[in-house]
Enzyme design. Structure first.
Site, PDB file in Angstrom:
ATOM      1  N   HIS A   1      -7.239  -6.042   0.710  1.00  0.00           N
ATOM      2  CA  HIS A   1      -6.136  -5.265   1.198  1.00  0.00           C
ATOM      3  C   HIS A   1      -5.434  -5.811   2.372  1.00  0.00           C
ATOM      4  O   HIS A   1      -4.457  -4.940   2.727  1.00  0.00           O
ATOM      5  CB  HIS A   1      -6.614  -3.802   1.275  1.00  0.00           C
TER       6      HIS A   1
ATOM      7  N   SER B   1       0.793  -1.071  -0.017  1.00  0.00           N
ATOM      8  CA  SER B   1       0.012  -0.047  -0.052  1.00  0.00           C
ATOM      9  C   SER B   1       0.957   1.517  -0.030  1.00  0.00           C
ATOM     10  O   SER B   1       1.538   1.540  -1.189  1.00  0.00           O
ATOM     11  CB  SER B   1      -1.042   0.011   0.985  1.00  0.00           C
TER      12      SER B   1
ATOM     13  N   ASP C   1      -9.954  -5.532  -3.506  1.00  0.00           N
ATOM     14  CA  ASP C   1      -9.337  -4.448  -2.656  1.00  0.00           C
ATOM     15  C   ASP C   1     -10.244  -3.367  -2.635  1.00  0.00           C
ATOM     16  O   ASP C   1     -10.512  -2.751  -3.818  1.00  0.00           O
ATOM     17  CB  ASP C   1      -8.223  -4.113  -3.048  1.00  0.00           C
TER      18      ASP C   1
END
Lengths: 278, 278
Positions: free
Chosen positions: A257, A148, A224
Site C-alpha cells: 500500500h 487509497s 496490500d
C-alpha cells in the site's frame, strides 16, 4: 494566495501556496508542480492528485517521483491537503488517524460540528480548480488521480463530474466505502446514519448507474494489507464489468500500500492521462 | 541481522534491516534496494549513498526516485544511517541538528564522550560493506555518493580508499569542512582542537595530494542557501584543477539544497556510476 515555498524540479517548479478557502472556512495549503513548458508561454493541463489518510500536499510531491515524466510530458500536478486544517477545525475526539484532520474523505459533511469546515468535495471539484485556473498558466483540461482514500475521491469525483475530467486513475482505492470500516466510520460521522445519503460518495454504487464514462486506470498491489477489509477491488471490478465501463484494473504482484508501489507505476498513470489530456 | 520492513519497488525490493554494529557499539538500521536482476541469480554492484544532516536511511529511499533507473541498470543501493543511534549514544547537549545524532560526519571520533560510538568512517568503509557482501547477492564492485554532509563523506571516503570504489559522486557536498562552520563544529567536537587531525577528512585537502584518482561527478545548485558559507564548491574546483583530477563539477541553475534537486539529477549520477560499475 501566498507562495510559501518553491524548488526547481526537473527543469520545472514545485511550489507550495496557502490561501483562504471560503468553502472550507479556513486557510489551506496546496502544492503545484509546473512543468518547464510554461516558460515558453504554454498553457498546460492539470492532473489533480488526492492523497490518502494522514497525508498533506507533501507526500505525493516528495515520494511519488512523478515530476520527471510530468516535466517531459508537459502536465501540471496539483496536490490539495486531505482535510480542512487550522485552529477551530474540529478533529476526531480521540485523534484517530481515519477521521477528522487528514481524513476528510472528499465529502461535504452535513453533520455538526463537521459541516462548518469539512466540505472537501466542493473544495476539490470547484473552488481549488477555479483558483488554479485563475492564477497559473494552465488550460481547462483536467485529470484526477489518487491513493487509497484519495483513490476513492478521484474515482467518485470523476464519476460524478464526467464533463470536468478527461481521465481518472487510482492506486489502491477504497472502492466501496459504504461497505468497509474506514468508509462506514467516515460516512456515518460526516453524513449521519442514513445510509442512502452515503451512496452519492461510493464508487461502486455510482458505477452501477453510470451514463457518461470517464476512462479509468486502477492499480492495486496484491500484498496490500488493506486489500480485503478496506479496499475491495473485486466490488469495483464487478460493477465496472456489469456495465462494460472502460476501467482497467491491474493487480500488481507483490506490491503493498506504500508510496514505493505508487512510484513504481506512476509513469504508467501519467502516460495514461497524457493520452486524454494532450 | 533482522529484516524489519520490505516493499516491492520497480520489480525489485526495498528492505530495511537492523543489526548490531561492533564498530559503533550500538544497533543500527540501514536500507537496501535490490534490483530485479537478483531474482535470476545475478550478483549486482552496490552504490552506497551517504545522507546529509538530520537524515536516516529513509530520506534517499523515499525522496530521490533512484529505484526506477537502478532497477533498470541492475545496481543495488545501500543507505546507512547518518550517526550511531539508540540509548547510551550521546547527542549534542543542546540537541543541535548539526552535531551528534544525525550528524556523525563520517569520521572516527577521538574525543570523549563521542569516541565510544561515533566511528562512522570505519562503519561506512569497512563494517557495513562487509555485512552487505556477506548477506546479499552483490559483487565487490562499489560506488559511493551522497548529499551535503554525505557528499563530503562520499568524496572524502573515495579519495582515501581509491581501490574500494570505482566511482564517486556528490550533490551539494561540504567540500572543505575545515573551513566552514558546519565542519569546524563537527571536526573540533569529534577530533579536538588540533586542526592537523582534521585534514584527513577534508576533500579539498585530500585532493591536493591525490595519487590515485577515482572518477568523480558533483552537482551543485546555484540557488543553494548553503553555497557560500558551508559548501564552497570553488575550493573543490580549484583543488581538482590544480592536479588535473577527473572531477566534473556542474553548477545547476536555479536549484536549491533539497531532494527536489537530487531527484532531478539522480539519473545522471546512476548512469555515471554504471559506466564504471557494470
Amino acid at each position: 494566495m501566498e507562495n510559501i515555498s518553491w524548488n526547481k524540479s526537473f527543469g520545472g517548479w514545485h511550489k507550495q501556496y496557502s490561501h483562504h478557502s471560503a468553502v472550507l472556512n479556513c486557510d489551506m495549503r496546496f502544492a503545484i508542480f509546473l512543468p518547464p513548458h510554461i516558460a515558453q508561454g504554454a498553457k498546460v493541463p492539470v492532473l489533480y492528485w488526492l492523497s490518502g489518510l494522514t497525508c498533506t500536499d507533501e507526500n505525493f510531491m516528495q515520494k511519488a517521483g512523478a515530476q520527471r515524466l510530468a516535466a517531459e510530458l508537459g502536465i501540471a500536478i496539483v496536490t490539495p491537503d486531505t482535510s480542512p486544517r487550522g485552529e477551530g477545525v474540529p478533529d476526531d475526539p480521540e485523534g484517530a488517524y481515519d477521521f477528522g484532520l487528514g481524513a476528510g474523505f472528499y465529502v461535504n459533511a452535513t453533520q455538526a460540528p463537521w459541516n462548518r469546515h469539512y466540505q472537501m468535495y466542493d473544495y476539490v471539484v470547484n473552488e481549488l480548480p477555479a483558483l488554479i485556473e485563475e492564477h497559473f498558466p494552465v488550460s481547462d483540461k483536467r485529470a484526477i488521480s489518487g491513493h487509497s482514500m484519495g483513490g476513492h475521491g478521484a474515482l467518485m469525483i470523476a464519476l460524478r463530474n464526467p464533463s470536468r475530467y478527461s481521465s481518472v486513475s487510482a492506486f489502491s482505492p477504497i472502492s466501496n466505502p459504504v461497505n468497509c470500516p474506514w468508509g462506514e466510520k467516515a460516512l456515518s460521522g460526516y453524513l449521519g446514519d442514513d445510509r442512502t445519503s452515503w451512496l452519492q460518495y461510493d464508487t461502486t454504487e455510482l458505477l452501477k448507474n453510470n451514463q457518461q464514462p470517464v476512462p479509468a486506470l486502477v492499480d492495486q498491489g496484491d500484498q496490500d494489507s488493506f486489500l480485503e477489509e478496506q479496499l475491495k477491488p473485486d466490488s469495483l471490478a464487478e460493477a465496472a464489468q456489469s456495465i462494460d465501463y472502460p476501467l482497467e484494473l491491474r493487480m500488481q504482484e507483490g506490491y503493498d500500500h506504500s508510496y514505493y508501489f505508487i512510484a513504481s507505476f506512476i509513469d504508467d498513470h501519467l502516460r495514461f492521462h497524457a493520452q486524454h489530456l494532450l
